[in-house]
Design a protein around this motif. Structure first.
Motif, PDB file in Angstrom:
ATOM      1  N   MET A   1       0.833  -1.198   0.000  1.00 14.52           N
ATOM      2  CA  MET A   1       0.000   0.000   0.000  1.00 14.52           C
ATOM      3  C   MET A   1       0.863   1.241   0.000  1.00 14.52           C
ATOM      4  SD  MET A   1      -1.508   0.296   3.896  1.00 14.52           S
ATOM      5  CE  MET A   1      -2.257   1.896   3.770  1.00 14.52           C
ATOM      6  N   LYS A   2       0.290   2.333  -0.468  1.00 21.14           N
ATOM      7  CA  LYS A   2       1.029   3.592  -0.573  1.00 21.14           C
ATOM      8  C   LYS A   2       0.346   4.670   0.244  1.00 21.14           C
ATOM      9  CE  LYS A   2       2.894   3.214  -5.199  1.00 21.14           C
ATOM     10  NZ  LYS A   2       2.943   3.781  -6.543  1.00 21.14           N
ATOM     11  N   ILE A   3       1.151   5.465   0.929  1.00 21.67           N
ATOM     12  CA  ILE A   3       0.591   6.619   1.636  1.00 21.67           C
ATOM     13  C   ILE A   3       1.346   7.846   1.139  1.00 21.67           C
ATOM     14  CG2 ILE A   3       0.188   7.691   3.876  1.00 21.67           C
ATOM     15  CD1 ILE A   3       0.424   4.846   5.109  1.00 21.67           C
ATOM     16  N   ASP A   4       0.633   8.826   0.635  1.00 25.44           N
ATOM     17  CA  ASP A   4       1.267  10.051   0.157  1.00 25.44           C
ATOM     18  C   ASP A   4       1.191  11.128   1.206  1.00 25.44           C
ATOM     19  OD1 ASP A   4       2.400   9.773  -2.386  1.00 25.44           O
ATOM     20  OD2 ASP A   4       0.397   9.469  -3.229  1.00 25.44           O
ATOM     21  N   LEU A   5       2.308  11.770   1.469  1.00 29.18           N
ATOM     22  CA  LEU A   5       2.336  12.844   2.452  1.00 29.18           C
ATOM     23  C   LEU A   5       2.928  14.078   1.773  1.00 29.18           C
ATOM     24  CD1 LEU A   5       3.868  10.769   5.377  1.00 29.18           C
ATOM     25  CD2 LEU A   5       1.486  11.465   5.186  1.00 29.18           C
ATOM     26  N   THR A   6       2.250  15.181   1.868  1.00 25.19           N
ATOM     27  CA  THR A   6       2.751  16.412   1.257  1.00 25.19           C
ATOM     28  C   THR A   6       3.119  17.384   2.367  1.00 25.19           C
ATOM     29  OG1 THR A   6       0.984  15.989  -0.294  1.00 25.19           O
ATOM     30  CG2 THR A   6       2.267  17.958  -0.672  1.00 25.19           C
ATOM     31  N   ASP A   7       4.202  18.108   2.153  1.00 20.33           N
ATOM     32  CA  ASP A   7       4.681  19.095   3.117  1.00 20.33           C
ATOM     33  C   ASP A   7       4.697  18.481   4.526  1.00 20.33           C
ATOM     34  OD1 ASP A   7       5.695  21.348   4.073  1.00 20.33           O
ATOM     35  OD2 ASP A   7       3.953  22.627   3.684  1.00 20.33           O
ATOM     36  N   THR A   8       5.563  17.532   4.701  1.00 21.25           N
ATOM     37  CA  THR A   8       5.493  16.714   5.904  1.00 21.25           C
ATOM     38  C   THR A   8       6.796  16.766   6.701  1.00 21.25           C
ATOM     39  OG1 THR A   8       4.935  14.492   6.661  1.00 21.25           O
ATOM     40  CG2 THR A   8       6.294  14.632   4.707  1.00 21.25           C
ATOM     41  N   THR A   9       6.877  15.952   7.743  1.00 20.15           N
ATOM     42  CA  THR A   9       8.090  15.880   8.563  1.00 20.15           C
ATOM     43  C   THR A   9       8.434  14.421   8.812  1.00 20.15           C
ATOM     44  OG1 THR A   9       6.837  15.802  10.601  1.00 20.15           O
ATOM     45  CG2 THR A   9       7.488  17.986   9.825  1.00 20.15           C
ATOM     46  N   ALA A  10       9.630  14.210   9.339  1.00 17.43           N
ATOM     47  CA  ALA A  10      10.084  12.844   9.571  1.00 17.43           C
ATOM     48  C   ALA A  10       9.179  12.109  10.553  1.00 17.43           C
ATOM     49  CB  ALA A  10      11.523  12.848  10.081  1.00 17.43           C
ATOM     50  N   SER A  11       8.674  12.798  11.561  1.00 16.97           N
ATOM     51  CA  SER A  11       7.865  12.086  12.557  1.00 16.97           C
ATOM     52  C   SER A  11       6.528  11.657  11.961  1.00 16.97           C
ATOM     53  CB  SER A  11       7.688  12.918  13.822  1.00 16.97           C
ATOM     54  OG  SER A  11       6.743  13.929  13.601  1.00 16.97           O
ATOM     55  N   LYS A  12       5.991  12.479  11.062  1.00 18.29           N
ATOM     56  CA  LYS A  12       4.756  12.064  10.398  1.00 18.29           C
ATOM     57  C   LYS A  12       5.016  10.854   9.499  1.00 18.29           C
ATOM     58  CE  LYS A  12       2.574  16.592  10.320  1.00 18.29           C
ATOM     59  NZ  LYS A  12       2.530  17.804   9.490  1.00 18.29           N
ATOM     60  N   ILE A  13       6.192  10.828   8.893  1.00 15.34           N
ATOM     61  CA  ILE A  13       6.538   9.694   8.036  1.00 15.34           C
ATOM     62  C   ILE A  13       6.656   8.427   8.879  1.00 15.34           C
ATOM     63  CG2 ILE A  13       8.285   8.732   6.479  1.00 15.34           C
ATOM     64  CD1 ILE A  13       8.990  11.651   5.746  1.00 15.34           C
ATOM     65  N   ASN A  14       7.292   8.542  10.041  1.00 16.12           N
ATOM     66  CA  ASN A  14       7.411   7.393  10.943  1.00 16.12           C
ATOM     67  C   ASN A  14       6.039   6.857  11.332  1.00 16.12           C
ATOM     68  OD1 ASN A  14       9.890   6.264  11.548  1.00 16.12           O
ATOM     69  ND2 ASN A  14      10.536   8.046  12.724  1.00 16.12           N
ATOM     70  N   LYS A  15       5.116   7.773  11.613  1.00 16.27           N
ATOM     71  CA  LYS A  15       3.754   7.356  11.963  1.00 16.27           C
ATOM     72  C   LYS A  15       3.114   6.612  10.799  1.00 16.27           C
ATOM     73  CE  LYS A  15       2.241  10.610  15.419  1.00 16.27           C
ATOM     74  NZ  LYS A  15       2.010  12.052  15.411  1.00 16.27           N
ATOM     75  N   ALA A  16       3.317   7.158   9.603  1.00 15.61           N
ATOM     76  CA  ALA A  16       2.721   6.534   8.427  1.00 15.61           C
ATOM     77  C   ALA A  16       3.277   5.122   8.216  1.00 15.61           C
ATOM     78  CB  ALA A  16       2.981   7.395   7.195  1.00 15.61           C
ATOM     79  N   LEU A  17       4.562   4.931   8.526  1.00 17.62           N
ATOM     80  CA  LEU A  17       5.164   3.597   8.370  1.00 17.62           C
ATOM     81  C   LEU A  17       4.498   2.593   9.304  1.00 17.62           C
ATOM     82  CD1 LEU A  17       8.962   4.456   8.026  1.00 17.62           C
ATOM     83  CD2 LEU A  17       7.641   3.077   6.431  1.00 17.62           C
ATOM     84  N   VAL A  18       4.323   3.002  10.567  1.00 13.00           N
ATOM     85  CA  VAL A  18       3.691   2.106  11.536  1.00 13.00           C
ATOM     86  C   VAL A  18       2.254   1.808  11.100  1.00 13.00           C
ATOM     87  CG1 VAL A  18       2.912   1.889  13.924  1.00 13.00           C
ATOM     88  CG2 VAL A  18       5.126   2.927  13.423  1.00 13.00           C
ATOM     89  N   GLN A  19       1.563   2.853  10.682  1.00 10.15           N
ATOM     90  CA  GLN A  19       0.179   2.708  10.239  1.00 10.15           C
ATOM     91  C   GLN A  19       0.090   1.760   9.037  1.00 10.15           C
ATOM     92  OE1 GLN A  19      -1.313   6.462   8.879  1.00 10.15           O
ATOM     93  NE2 GLN A  19      -3.110   5.493   7.941  1.00 10.15           N
ATOM     94  N   GLY A  20       1.025   1.926   8.097  1.00  7.08           N
ATOM     95  CA  GLY A  20       1.034   1.082   6.906  1.00  7.08           C
ATOM     96  C   GLY A  20       1.262  -0.376   7.261  1.00  7.08           C
ATOM     97  N   ARG A  21       2.200  -0.616   8.173  1.00  7.83           N
ATOM     98  CA  ARG A  21       2.511  -1.990   8.567  1.00  7.83           C
ATOM     99  C   ARG A  21       1.321  -2.633   9.268  1.00  7.83           C
ATOM    100  NH1 ARG A  21       6.853  -1.374  12.250  1.00  7.83           N
ATOM    101  NH2 ARG A  21       8.052   0.146  11.100  1.00  7.83           N
ATOM    102  N   ARG A  22       0.688  -1.867  10.160  1.00  3.74           N
ATOM    103  CA  ARG A  22      -0.510  -2.381  10.843  1.00  3.74           C
ATOM    104  C   ARG A  22      -1.581  -2.754   9.838  1.00  3.74           C
ATOM    105  NH1 ARG A  22      -0.919   0.331  16.106  1.00  3.74           N
ATOM    106  NH2 ARG A  22       0.531  -0.902  17.333  1.00  3.74           N
ATOM    107  N   ALA A  23      -1.751  -1.865   8.851  1.00  2.40           N
ATOM    108  CA  ALA A  23      -2.852  -2.040   7.906  1.00  2.40           C
ATOM    109  C   ALA A  23      -2.677  -3.322   7.090  1.00  2.40           C
ATOM    110  CB  ALA A  23      -2.939  -0.836   6.979  1.00  2.40           C
ATOM    111  N   ILE A  24      -1.432  -3.671   6.763  1.00  2.00           N
ATOM    112  CA  ILE A  24      -1.275  -4.906   5.991  1.00  2.00           C
ATOM    113  C   ILE A  24      -1.079  -6.119   6.894  1.00  2.00           C
ATOM    114  CG2 ILE A  24      -0.444  -3.804   3.879  1.00  2.00           C
ATOM    115  CD1 ILE A  24       2.380  -4.703   4.755  1.00  2.00           C
ATOM    116  N   GLY A  25      -1.118  -5.897   8.196  1.00  2.00           N
ATOM    117  CA  GLY A  25      -1.165  -7.028   9.117  1.00  2.00           C
ATOM    118  C   GLY A  25       0.164  -7.637   9.472  1.00  2.00           C
ATOM    119  N   THR A  26       1.282  -6.935   9.239  1.00  2.00           N
ATOM    120  CA  THR A  26       2.569  -7.500   9.645  1.00  2.00           C
ATOM    121  C   THR A  26       3.332  -6.499  10.507  1.00  2.00           C
ATOM    122  OG1 THR A  26       3.509  -6.679   7.604  1.00  2.00           O
ATOM    123  CG2 THR A  26       2.949  -9.014   7.674  1.00  2.00           C
ATOM    124  N   PRO A  27       2.968  -6.430  11.769  1.00  2.00           N
ATOM    125  CA  PRO A  27       3.627  -5.447  12.617  1.00  2.00           C
ATOM    126  C   PRO A  27       5.081  -5.801  12.941  1.00  2.00           C
ATOM    127  CG  PRO A  27       2.027  -6.714  13.875  1.00  2.00           C
ATOM    128  CD  PRO A  27       1.962  -7.194  12.480  1.00  2.00           C
TER     129      PRO A  27
END
Lengths: 406, 512
Positions: A1-27
Motif C-alpha cells: 500500500m502507498k501513503i502520500d504525504l505532502t509538506d510533511t516531517t520525519a515524525s509524520k513519516i514514521n507514523k505513516a510507516l507504523v500505520q502502513g505496517r498495521r494495515a497490511i497485518g505484519t507489525p
C-alpha cells in the motif's frame, strides 16, 4: 500500500510507516538494514527498482532521497518535504520511503533521514550518480557504515578513481569494483589450477570503464608485475591475458556473456561470465558490510602506475631489472605516502604509520636485493638509492609523529 | 583436505578478500542411477545452480550412468528439462553452454564390464578435453542392494584409484544399512575401495541452512547457551512430520519403516547438534568428535514398551483428501508390522543433560509437513502472580523450525493489556525469509560443492552411523517381538498411545 504525504516531517513519516505496517497485518519488523539512495529524479526509478529486487535477499528499509532542483530564487527560499510511503507488495520485501526535498531542506537531507533509520541496524548509502567527492565527509555518508559509489556513471571515470583513492575511508566501495567479482574469482580459479609465476598481464576492455582499471590495479597489486591496460570496443571488459613462465593464460569474453578460458597445455573451456544487473550488484554489496581492504589496496595502487613499463623486454636480465625498478618505485611511493601522512598526524593513527614506513623500508631493501643480480643491465641503482633514502626519511619523521601524537 | 593445495601459493587468493567464493578445483561428477527421481529433482538442478552462482570450476563435467539407451544429446536434453523445471535460479543460456560441454552419458547395467570400461574411457577423455585432472566423485543414487556391485565394479576397473595429484570420492545416500550389522557390512564394502575420508554420506538435512544455524544460534550468542542445560530445560521435542503417505515406495518402505528411515539419521543428527558440547573449532574432526560423544552418551529407556510407540496410519482424511490406510496401500502385505509412525524417549547421560528427556517422533500422513526442534523450559520456580493470572501461561520454549517456513520462535509470557493482571503466551519470531534471503541455497547445492571441495563438515561419519544404529537396534528388536503397531487416522497428529506416553511424564506434544 502507498501513503502520500505532502509538506510533511520525519515524525509524520514514521507514523505513516507504523500505520502502513498495521494495515497490511505484519507489525513485526525483520529488516536487516537501512539503505539510503541519494539520487536525482531522473535516476530514481531505476535505482529504486534495483534496490527492491535486491531487498528479496536483504529485507531493508529503503529511503530514496531526491533533491529537487529549484528554478527560481523564491523556490529556493521555500522549503518543503514530500514523502511517499510504500509497504507490503509495493516495496519488495521491506518498506520504502521516497523523499522529495524542495528548497533549503535539500541541503539538510540528513535531518530528514536520521529519524527514519532503523534502530540498531547498519546503514548503507548509495549514490547511483553524482557521488560526493569525499563520501565519508558527506553529511549523509557520515551516517553510514557503508558508502557505495559508482564511478562507471561519472563523466570522467578514471579521474574519479584517483579521487576515490585520495579520499578512501574504510567502508567506501564502488559498484565498478563489484562488477568484476566474477572475473576476479575466475582468474583466481585459473591460477589455482597451475603452478606458474605470472610475468606480465594485459587487461583489455572498453574505454571509460573504470572496472578495467580496477581489475588491472588489483592484478598489479596482488601479482606485483607490470600490467598493461588496452582498449577494445567492449562490451565492458573483454579479455585478461596473463603471461606466465608456463605459457599464456587468457580469459576472453567477446560477447559480454560467455567467456573462454585458455591455459597452455589444457583444453579451452567455456565459462559463463554474464554482465550482471544492478540489483545483483547491490545484493552482493549488501552481503558484507565490513570494510573491503582488498578494494582499498587495489584502488590505492594508482591508475597512473598502470602501463608504466615498456613493452616486454627481450632479455631476461633486463626484465628482472625492470621488475626491480618497478618495486623500488613502489617503495618510494609508499615511503612518500608515509612521509606525507607523517606530516599531518591524527593521534590514533601513528602505529599504522610506523608499520607503513617499516614496510616501505623493507620493500625497498627487497627491491635492492633483487635488483643486484641484474646489475649487468645497469638500471637498478638510482632507484635503489632513492628508495632507501625515502624510506629513511619516512623513518626519521616517525619520532616527530609520535611526539605530535602525544 | 584435498591432496594438493596450491591456494597458499596463489597470489590472487587472500583471506581478507571475502567477495571471492570458494570454487571447487578441476573435477567432475559421475551419477549412477541418473534417471531416478532424486537425480532429476535435486542433483541436476543443484549442479546447474552451482554453475549459475559461479561456484563450479571451468571444465566441470557431469557424467550420467544408467541402463537407458541414450546418446549424449538425449542425456543433455534430460538434464536441460530437469534444470528448467526444478532449478532454484533462473535459466541462463550461457551457463548452460558452459555446462553442456562437459556432459556425457554412459549406457549400461551395473554388472556390465564393458560399460565400466566405457566409463573409464569417458573419464580419460574428459581429462583431456575438459581438464578435469582425474578428480571425480561418484554419486551412488542407487538402491542399497546395488551398492556392493557398483563399488566392486569401480574397484575392478581401476576407477577408484587415486594418484597423488588427483582424488576419487564416493558419495552415498541413506539408508546406510538397516541395522548395525548391515551398516558395518556396508562400511566394510565401501572402505575396502575408498579411503574413509573420501566417502561422503549424504544426510541432506545437514546441508540445510536452518540446521547449520543451530550451531550459530547456540555458539555465536550469549543469551541461549547459559540456559541450554538441565537446570533450565524441561525437555526437548524433535519432530519430523510428513503429510504424504508412502506413495510409490512400497517396495523400499515396507520392512524399513519410519524409525529406520528418519530417526536413525535425520532425527539423531538433529539431536546431536542440539545437545552436543561446544566443539573446539568448526572443522570436520572437532565437530564429529562432539557429535560422537553425545551420541555415545545416549541412554535408552528401561521399559521400551512404556517409552516408545510405533504405529501405522489407518484410512482417514488428510487435508481435505481421502487417504487409504497403510495396510491398504498397493504392494503392502496386509499383515505388515512396518511402522509409519515412531516416537521414542531418549536420555543423555552427561552433566549437561542428565534427567532431561529427548522426545523424538516422526510419521507419515500426519497433520502437515513440518520439521522442528522445540526446547521447552521449566516453569518459573516461583510466581508472585496468583493462579488465575498465570492460568493461560505455558512453558517458555525456543523452537527451531527446520522446514518449512525456516526460522526460530521464542515463546514466553506477557501481560494481556487491561486492568487485571493476566498473563498469556506470546511468541517472538525470526523468519529466514524475512531477515535474509528468499533464495538460500538448496541443501544439495551445498553438499555437492563440499564433496568437490573435500570438505566433510556436514557429512555423518562411520562412527556416527554405527552409534545411531546401536541406539535404534534394541528398539526395533523390541517392536519386532512385542505386539502390533497402534493405528492412527491419516491426517491427525499420531496415535493416542503417543499422547499417553507423554502424559505419563506430565507433559504433552506440541502441535507443530
Amino acid at each position: 500500500m502507498k501513503i502520500d504525504l505532502t509538506d510533511t516531517t520525519a515524525s509524520k513519516i514514521n507514523k505513516a510507516l507504523v500505520q502502513g505496517r498495521r494495515a497490511i497485518g505484519t507489525p513485526a519488523v525483520g529488516m536487516v538494514l537501512t539503505l539510503v539512495i541519494v539520487t536525482d529524479e531522473e535516476n530514481a526509478y531505476d535505482a529504486l527498482k534495483a534496490a527492491n529486487d535486491a531487498s528479496h535477499e536483504h529485507p531493508s528499509r529503503t529511503l530514496v532521497v531526491i533533491k529537487r532542483v529549484s528554478r527560481s530564487p523564491r523556490d529556493r527560499t521555500q522549503s518543503r518535504l514530500d514523502a511517499e510511503v510504500r509497504v507490503g507488495a509495493d516495496a519488495g520485501s521491506g518498506e520504502t520511503v521516497v523523499l522529495r526535498l524542495y528548497g533549503e531542506v535539500s541541503d539538510h537531507a540528513q535531518s530528514v533521514v536520521l529519524p527514519l533509520l532503523l534502530p540498531d541496524a547498519p546503514v548503507v548509502v548509495w549514490w547511483p550518480v553524482n557521488a560526493p567527492l569525499d563520501p565519508a565527509k558527506d553529511p549523509l555518508g557520515a551516517l553510514a557504515q557503508r558508502r557505495v559509489t559508482d564511478t562507471y556513471a561519472s563523466e570522467q571515470p578514471v579521474r574519479e578513481l584517483s579521487a576515490r583513492a585520495d579520499t578512501y575511508t574504510p567502508g567506501d566501495t564502488d559498484l565498478s569494483w563489484t562488477r568484476i567479482t566474477p572475473w576476479r574469482s575466475m582468474l583466481a580459479a585459473a591460477l589455482d589450477q597451475v603452478v606458474c609465476e605470472v610475468k606480465a598481464v594485459e587487461v583489455e576492455g572498453e574505454e571509460f570503464n573504470p572496472s578495467c582499471e580496477l581489475l588491472a590495479m588489483w592484478l598489479a597489486d596482488r601479482l606485483d608485475v607490470p600490467v598493461k591496460r588496452s582498449l577494445s570496443g567492449g562490451p565492458g571488459l573483454t579479455a585478461v591475458r596473463m603471461d606466465t613462465d608456463c605459457g599464456p593464460i587468457a580469459l576472453d569474453r567477446a560477447d559480454g556473456s560467455l567467456a573462454t578460458l585458455s591455459i597452455q597445455g589444457q583444453p579451452d573451456r567455456a565459462v559463463a561470465l554474464k554482465r550482471r544487473e544492478t540489483s545483483e550488484l547491490i545484493a552482493e554489496e549488501l552481503r558484507r558490510l565490513d570494510p573491503d581492504d582488498t578494494y582499498a589496496s587495489a584502488l590505492r595502487f594508482g591508475v597512473e602506475r598502470l602501463n608504466s613499463s615498456a613493452p616486454a623486454p627481450a632479455v631476461r636480465s633486463a626484465e628482472a631489472a625492470e621488475a626491480a625498478v618497478a618495486k623500488a618505485v613502489r617503495a618510494v611511493a609508499l615511503a612518500e605516502a608515509a612521509v606525507a601522512r607523517a606530516e599531518e598526524p591524527p593521534a590514533e593513527e601513528s602505529p599504522a604509520e610506523e608499520s607503513l614506513a617499516e614496510d616501505a623500508e623493507e620493500s625497498a631493501a627487497k627491491a635492492a636485493g633483487e635488483g643486484s643480480p641484474a646489475k649487468g643491465a645497469s638500471v637498478g641503482t638510482p632507484a635503489e638509492i632513492a628508495a632507501k633514502a625515502s624510506a629513511k626519511q619516512a623513518k626519521a619523521q616517525d619520532p616527530v609523529t609520535k611526539a605530535a601524537a602525544k | 583436505m584435498s591432496p594438493f593445495t596450491v591456494t597458499e601459493a596463489n597470489p590472487l587468493r587472500d583471506a581478507a578478500d571475502r567477495r571471492l567464493p570458494r570454487i571447487a578445483g578441476p573435477s567432475g561428477l559421475v551419477i549412477f542411477g541418473v534417471t531416478g527421481d532424486l537425480s532429476r529433482k535435486k542433483l541436476m538442478p543443484a549442479v546447474y545452480d552451482l554453475a549459475n552462482r559461479g561456484l563450479l570450476p571451468p571444465g566441470f563435467s557431469l557424467v550420467g550412468f544408467a541402463r537407458r539407451e541414450w546418446a549424449h544429446e538425449d542425456f543433455a536434453q534430460e538434464v536441460h528439462d530437469a534444470v528448467k523445471e526444478h532449478a532454484r535460479t533462473p535459466f541462463r543460456e550461457e551457463v548452460w553452454q558452459q555446462l553442456i560441454q562437459g556432459m556425457r552419458f554412459v549406457q549400461g547395467t551395473f554388472d556390465d564390464d564393458d560399460a565400466f570400461e566405457r566409463l573409464r574411457g569417458t573419464i580419460e577423455e574428459l581429462d583431456k578435453a575438459q581438464g578435469t585432472g582425474g578428480n571425480f566423485a561418484f554419486y551412488l543414487s542407487v538402491p542399497p542392494s546395488s551398492f556392493p556391485v557398483v563399488i566392486q565394479q569401480l574397484k575392478k576397473h581401476g576407477l577408484a584409484d587415486q594418484t597423488p595429484s588427483s582424488w576419487r570420492r564416493a558419495v552415498i545416500e541413506k539408508p546406510f544399512g538397516h541395522n548395525l550389522a548391515s551398516a558395518e557390512e556396508l562400511n566394510k564394502v565401501v572402505h575396502e575401495v575408498f579411503a574413509p575420508d573420501q566417502v561422503f554420506r549424504i544426510d541432506h538435512y545437514l546441508g540445510k541452512e536452518t540446521v547449520q544455524n543451530i550451531l550459530a544460534l547456540r555458539f555465536a550468542n550469549t543469551m541461549f547457551e547459559p540456559i541450554w542445560n538441565r537446570s533450565f530445560v524441561d525437555h526437548v521435542q524433535i519432530t519430523m512430520a510428513e503429510d504424504i503417505g508412502i506413495g510409490g515406495r512400497a517396495g523400499y518402505y515396507d520392512g524399513i519403516g519410519a524409525a529406520r528411515d528418519v530417526i536413525q539419521n535425520h532425527l539423531l543428527q538433529l539431536m546431536a547438534l542440539t545437545a552436543m558440547e561446544e566443539p573446539a573449532s568448526f572443522d570436520a574432526d572437532a565437530l564429529a568428535a562432539e557429535k560422537t560423544k553425545v551420541l555415545g552418551a545416549v541412554r535408552l529407556p528401561k521399559d521400551l514398551g512404556r517409552d516408545t510407540v510405533f504405529a501405522q496410519y489407518a484410512a482417514g482424511w488428510q487435508g481435505g483428501e481421502k487417504a487409504v490406510g497403510y495396510l491398504q496401500e498397493e504392494g503392502i502385505d496386509a499383515k505388515s508390522k512396518t511402522d509409519t509412525y515412531a516416537a521414542i524417549r531418549l536420555g543423555i547421560d552427561n552433566r549437561r543433560w542428565a534427567g532431561v528427556p529427548f522426545y523424538l517422533r516422526t510419521g507419515k500422513r500426519l497433520g502437515r509437513r513440518v520439521t522442528e526442534i522445540a526446547v521447552v523450559f521449566q516453569r518459573a520456580p516461583h510466581s508472585p502472580f496468583d493462579h488465575t493470572a498465570t492460568e493461560e501461561l505455558g512453558k517458555n520454549a525456543i523452537v527451531i523450525r527446520v522446514q518449512p517456513d525456516e526460522g526460530v520462535t521464542v515463546r514466553f509470557g506477557s501481560k494481556v493489556p487491561g486492568t487485571s493482571m493476566e498473563i498469556r503466551d506470546v511468541s517472538m519470531d525470526f523468519a529466514y525469509g524475512e531477515s535474509f534471503t528468499e533464495s538460500s541455497p538448496e541443501a544439495y547445492e551445498r553438499l555437492i560443492l563440499d564433496v568437490l571441495l573435500g570438505d566433510s563438515n556436514l557429512f555423518p561419519r562411520t562412527e556416527e552411523v554405527e552409534l545411531s544404529w546401536k541406539i535404534l537396534d534394541p528398539i526395533e528388536e523390541y517392536w519386532d517381538q512385542h505386539g502390533r503397531p497402534a493405528q492412527y487416522p491419516a491426517g491427525t497428529w499420531g496415535p493416542v498411545e503417543a499422547d499417553e506416553m507423554l502424559e505419563r511424564d506430565g507433559r504433552s506434544w506440541r502441535r507443530p
